[in-house]
Design an enzyme around this catalytic site. Structure first.
Site, PDB file in Angstrom:
ATOM      1  N   LYS A 209       0.822  -1.205   0.000  1.00 27.87           N
ATOM      2  CA  LYS A 209       0.000   0.000   0.000  1.00 27.87           C
ATOM      3  C   LYS A 209       0.860   1.261   0.000  1.00 27.87           C
ATOM      4  CE  LYS A 209      -4.113   1.852   2.280  1.00 27.87           C
ATOM      5  NZ  LYS A 209      -5.108   1.614   3.338  1.00 27.87           N
ATOM      6  N   GLU A 215      10.186  -5.840   3.697  1.00 25.65           N
ATOM      7  CA  GLU A 215      10.372  -7.144   3.072  1.00 25.65           C
ATOM      8  C   GLU A 215       9.964  -7.120   1.602  1.00 25.65           C
ATOM      9  OE1 GLU A 215       8.847  -7.980   7.359  1.00 25.65           O
ATOM     10  OE2 GLU A 215       8.532  -6.498   5.766  1.00 25.65           O
ATOM     11  N   GLY A 267      -5.244  -4.422   5.403  1.00 25.15           N
ATOM     12  CA  GLY A 267      -4.449  -5.372   4.622  1.00 25.15           C
ATOM     13  C   GLY A 267      -5.000  -6.776   4.590  1.00 25.15           C
ATOM     14  N   ARG A 268      -5.366  -7.307   5.749  1.00 25.96           N
ATOM     15  CA  ARG A 268      -5.810  -8.705   5.796  1.00 25.96           C
ATOM     16  C   ARG A 268      -7.240  -8.882   5.295  1.00 25.96           C
ATOM     17  NH1 ARG A 268      -4.943  -6.381  10.479  1.00 25.96           N
ATOM     18  NH2 ARG A 268      -6.541  -6.239  12.100  1.00 25.96           N
ATOM     19  N   GLU A 353      -4.232 -11.496  14.185  1.00 25.46           N
ATOM     20  CA  GLU A 353      -3.828 -10.106  14.030  1.00 25.46           C
ATOM     21  C   GLU A 353      -4.994  -9.169  14.327  1.00 25.46           C
ATOM     22  OE1 GLU A 353      -0.596  -8.732  11.174  1.00 25.46           O
ATOM     23  OE2 GLU A 353      -2.382  -7.933  10.172  1.00 25.46           O
ATOM     24  N   HIS A 384      -2.032 -38.057  10.804  1.00 27.11           N
ATOM     25  CA  HIS A 384      -0.796 -38.781  11.090  1.00 27.11           C
ATOM     26  C   HIS A 384       0.223 -37.877  11.767  1.00 27.11           C
ATOM     27  CE1 HIS A 384      -1.965 -42.376   8.736  1.00 27.11           C
ATOM     28  NE2 HIS A 384      -2.697 -41.489   8.088  1.00 27.11           N
ATOM     29  N   LYS A 495       9.412  -4.559  14.129  1.00 30.77           N
ATOM     30  CA  LYS A 495       9.908  -3.981  12.876  1.00 30.77           C
ATOM     31  C   LYS A 495      10.814  -2.796  13.142  1.00 30.77           C
ATOM     32  CE  LYS A 495       6.741  -3.336   9.708  1.00 30.77           C
ATOM     33  NZ  LYS A 495       5.423  -3.030   9.095  1.00 30.77           N
TER      34      LYS A 495
END
Length: 528
Positions: A209, A215, A267-268, A353, A384, A495
């Site tokens: 954005k 990153e 964002g999410r 979050e 398993h 961060k």
């Protein structure tokens, strides 16, 4: 609905319904669901619901109609209906950032009339959607000529987890370029994706954005250099999803390849719009529109359905009962569909979050549990692995089983085996098994709660339903818990400290930064 202020403050500690719920929990915490089925012939019908190609069976959970009635009273006392009205009305529910929360508009239609600060937003949303899908159609034409064979989505968090989950989930509907995802700042991630692709036929979509996410921008610079060195054309093959036009221009991305979205989209919650560009590129415009339609159908259900039959609200109430009445602190999500293998990771961000908060909307610490630990893997692989703990462990972990009636491959007999396993595991968790004294290691206590989500098929529309269902469930739980679900300040401190540490690892520090003894020792070893 109040246009300026969100619904009235609510604290569980002051709630009459919550106090009654806690009293009920003392009576019901050891409820044996097996006996409950014997005594209540209507249990399945009263604790199961249907909507939009989905059947939800919550009758194996440790609750009953009495508990549900009390939970609905709690929702009424918390003014969940008012909160829903405020959500759809554009009230600034993101109180710490002073923003509306209108991701629903990204999947809306003109008649929905979503407004932010009194201004209709749908015309702009539809204009951006039309431009984005026209771009998708052009890329598909390029794909048909083998000019674009692959797309790399570079983002992190909401710019990666949702689209990556959706692209894999809709594998059978793929009709465009192959889509790959890069998120981790570990260089091995971008290197492993680039090594098998052709820079001359690969499109790179940078999703940030602000166009400053650390990153994302590091990976974007690596990918851009790879593209240029390999003979790619930056102006043709670089695309941005961002609101920072100056930043995208400086990076060499033409304005026609940049798609933005408003600050009322978190964002999410953003893959319904331009952040979902890679999803649309993978499955095509018509399938992407079906994905939006599924999400919108849930919006209409939430907006117009009474609380006592509102499916996301009921699921939110069930989660509250499990966490804050019965003390079950985790939530296992088990998709019995390999194509949905990224669903648990996606829901980890969406849920933890959003609701992993310890300070209430009123600025006071909360004294109840918020945000369950979300975890899981696809069945039958998980059977398993950690199913041993689910069946015989000392703690109880409520489970969501997610299954689909229609096979997701041509191997129909294998799909029957898959469904048999899903049904059997849910039944075994509840029924358990008694054994002779000398075989106690084979004893299954049973009475372990689960909810079964049975969809007709795994398709764009049903995926939209699944995602929107959880979005609204998470929101309602935030209302019950009196927390701000739409910010994420918890990601900021680490961060900022990483940015402060980086010069030291690069040898550019003056050496006068104070750290705790452990961090200093680790830093010294890394530099030695």
């Amino acid at each position: 609905m109040n246009e300026g202020q969100p619904w009235r403050p609510f604290r569980l500690s002051d709630s009459k319904a919550q106090k009654k719920l806690e009293s009920l929990a003392l009576k019901k915490k050891d409820m044996d669901v097996r006996r409950a089925f014997e005594h209540d012939a209507s249990r399945v019908s009263s604790l199961s619901w249907e909507m939009e190609g989905l059947y939800v069976d919550a009758s194996k959970q440790r609750w009953d109609s009495e508990v549900l009635e009390c939970l609905v009273s709690l929702a009424e006392e918390a003014d969940v209906a008012g909160a829903i009205s405020d959500l759809f009305g554009g009230v600034k529910l993101n109180v710490t950032e002073n923003r509306s929360v209108l991701h629903m508009a990204l999947r809306g239609e003109l008649e929905d009339g979503y407004k932010s600060e009194g201004k209709d937003v749908m015309r702009e949303v539809l204009s951006v959607r039309q431009r984005m899908l026209a771009f998708v159609d052009r890329v598909h034409q390029m794909h048909s000529r083998e000019e674009i064979t692959d797309v790399i989505n570079i983002g992190i968090g909401g710019s990666d987890l949702g689209p990556a989950m959706a692209v894999k989930a809709l594998r059978r509907f793929a009709c465009g370029p192959r889509c790959h995802f890069v998120s981790n700042v570990d260089g091995a991630h971008v290197a492993s994706v680039l090594q098998n692709l052709n820079p001359q036929t690969t499109m790179i979509v940078v999703v940030s954005k602000t166009f400053t996410t650390q990153e994302t921008m590091v990976n974007a610079r690596v990918a851009k250099a790879w593209l240029e060195f390999g003979g790619g054309v930056v102006s043709k093959q670089l695309v941005a999803v961002s609101t920072n036009i100056e930043g995208t221009r400086d990076f060499g991305i033409p304005d026609g390849h940049t798609f933005g979205f408003e600050n009322w989209v978190g964002g999410r919650y953003s893959m319904w719009g331009p952040v979902g560009l890679s999803v649309a590129l993978a499955v095509g415009s018509s399938n992407f529109l079906q994905f939006l339609a599924g999400g919108r159908a849930v919006d209409l259900h939430v907006k117009d359905t009474p609380l006592n039959v509102n499916v996301p609200v009921l699921l939110a109430l069930l989660g509250h009962w499990n966490q804050n009445a019965l003390g079950f602190r985790s939530h296992a999500v088990l998709p019995y569909a390999e194509d949905l293998s990224r669903l648990p990771a996606y829901l980890q961000q969406a849920d933890m979050e959003s609701n992993g908060k310890s300070i209430g909307r009123d600025g006071v610490p909360v004294s109840w549990n918020t945000g369950a630990l979300v975890w899981g893997q696809p069945g039958t692989n998980s059977q398993h692995a950690f199913f041993q703990l689910l069946h015989q462990g000392t703690e109880i972990h409520p489970v969501d089983f997610v299954a689909f009636k229609t096979p997701t491959s041509e191997h129909r007999e294998m799909h029957r085996m898959l469904l048999a396993n899903a049904l059997a595991q849910a039944e075994a968790l509840m029924q358990g098994r008694d054994v002779p004294e000398h075989e106690r290691h084979r004893f299954f206590p049973g009475n372990r709660p689960s909810t079964f989500f049975l969809f007709d098929d795994l398709a764009p529309r049903s995926l939209g339903v699944l995602v929107a269902l959880h979005e609204h469930r998470i929101f309602v739980q935030g209302v019950l818990w009196g927390i701000a679900s739409f910010d994420q300040w918890g990601v900021e401190l680490g961060k900022a400290m990483a940015n402060a540490l980086l010069p030291e690892l690069q040898g550019r520090s003056d050496g006068h930064v104070d750290h705790d003894a452990s961090t200093s020792a680790l830093l010294k070893r890394m530099l030695s």
